[in-house]
Design an enzyme around this catalytic site. Structure first.
Site: not given
Ligand code: GLN
Length: 260
Positions: A99, A133, A199
């Site tokens: 990620c 997101r 993950h």
């Molecule tokens: N901050 C990054 C995003 O939102 C990665 C998030 C994460 O590692 N879960 O894309």
């Protein structure tokens, strides 16, 4: 001095800053799968400011992080560890970057607030945060060393990652979003380095990925082509089936019932 054939030297990068979504669980799985075979995982942590030497580790782990933590890590990693990590992987070491770690192992990440964070350029991938997101269970068909398996996980990222033209994705999305929610690609593989949005953590339900990383790490350690003794993965496989069904939109009660 540890026996090279039975010890994997893992470097956990930024364990304090890049550890959301139970990324430490991935390391626990690597340690247990070695212990079950009479081998050992030696873990070194490398945080902000720490320098690393390319030959010292067989496997590098970089977990996920929020944009705020990532911004701190990005600058530090590019300055103190970037070239060493690139040469370690080019010399045969293995890496799992998850990620936020995946984003920073690439060419860079422009976060949700517009901040540009440098990547180390190990992976040919560029990431820009979108307005929404990409969240949920994810199921992919992943290919490593010429073999293809279903791999499950959970994703939660604003970043949309685009791969360079020559880059090889880890897999193709069966259900979920993957790199950018559109291309159907998930993650990237270069040499023995894997970048992925999966993950939850990734390795407990996907022992094939864990063992591939361990084999790669042992190959780096010994210079040979190690084989790993098979383990009873029936629990892991059952957990993966349930997660895969959930990603496909099936009800988990029904899946568990069917297995009973
Ligand atoms: N901050 C990054 C995003 O939102 C990665 C998030 C994460 O590692 N879960 O894309």
């Amino acid at each position: 001095m540890s026996d090279p054939a039975s010890t994997v030297r893992l470097c956990h990068l930024y364990p304090g800053e890049m550890n959301i979504y139970a990324d430490r669980g991935n390391i626990a799985v690597l340690a247990r799968r070695l212990e079950w075979r009479g081998m050992r995982l030696e873990v070194t942590e490398a945080g902000l400011g720490a320098c690393i030497s390319p030959g010292d580790h067989d496997l590098y782990y970089l977990g996920g992080g929020q944009d705020r933590d990532q911004a701190l890590v990005a600058e530090d990693m590019a300055r103190t560890k970037g070239p060493a990590l690139v040469s370690a992987v080019e010399d045969g070491a293995a890496m799992l970057a998850v990620c936020g770690g995946y984003q920073l192992a690439g060419r860079g990440y422009v976060g949700a607030g517009g901040a540009a964070m440098p990547g180390i350029g190990l992976l040919d991938a560029e990431t820009v945060a979108g307005d929404t997101r990409l969240i949920g269970d994810v199921l992919i068909a992943a290919t490593l060393d010429g073999a293809t398996h279903e791999v499950v996980g959970f994703e939660n990222h604003a970043g949309r990652t685009l791969l360079g033209p020559g880059a090889t994705p880890l897999g193709t999305v069966i259900a979920g979003h993957g790199n950018d929610g559109e291309s159907g690609a998930e993650g990237v593989v270069r040499l023995r380095a894997i970048g992925t949005y999966l993950h939850g953590p990734l390795l407990p339900k996907n022992p094939w990925v864990a063992d591939t990383l361990l084999r790669w790490a042992l190959a780096h350690r010994t210079g040979g082509e190690p084989t790993l003794a098979p383990l009873d993965d029936s629990l892991e496989d059952a957990a993966r089936q349930v997660a895969a069904g959930r990603a496909r939109g099936e009800r988990s009660e029904r899946l568990i019932g069917r297995r009973a």
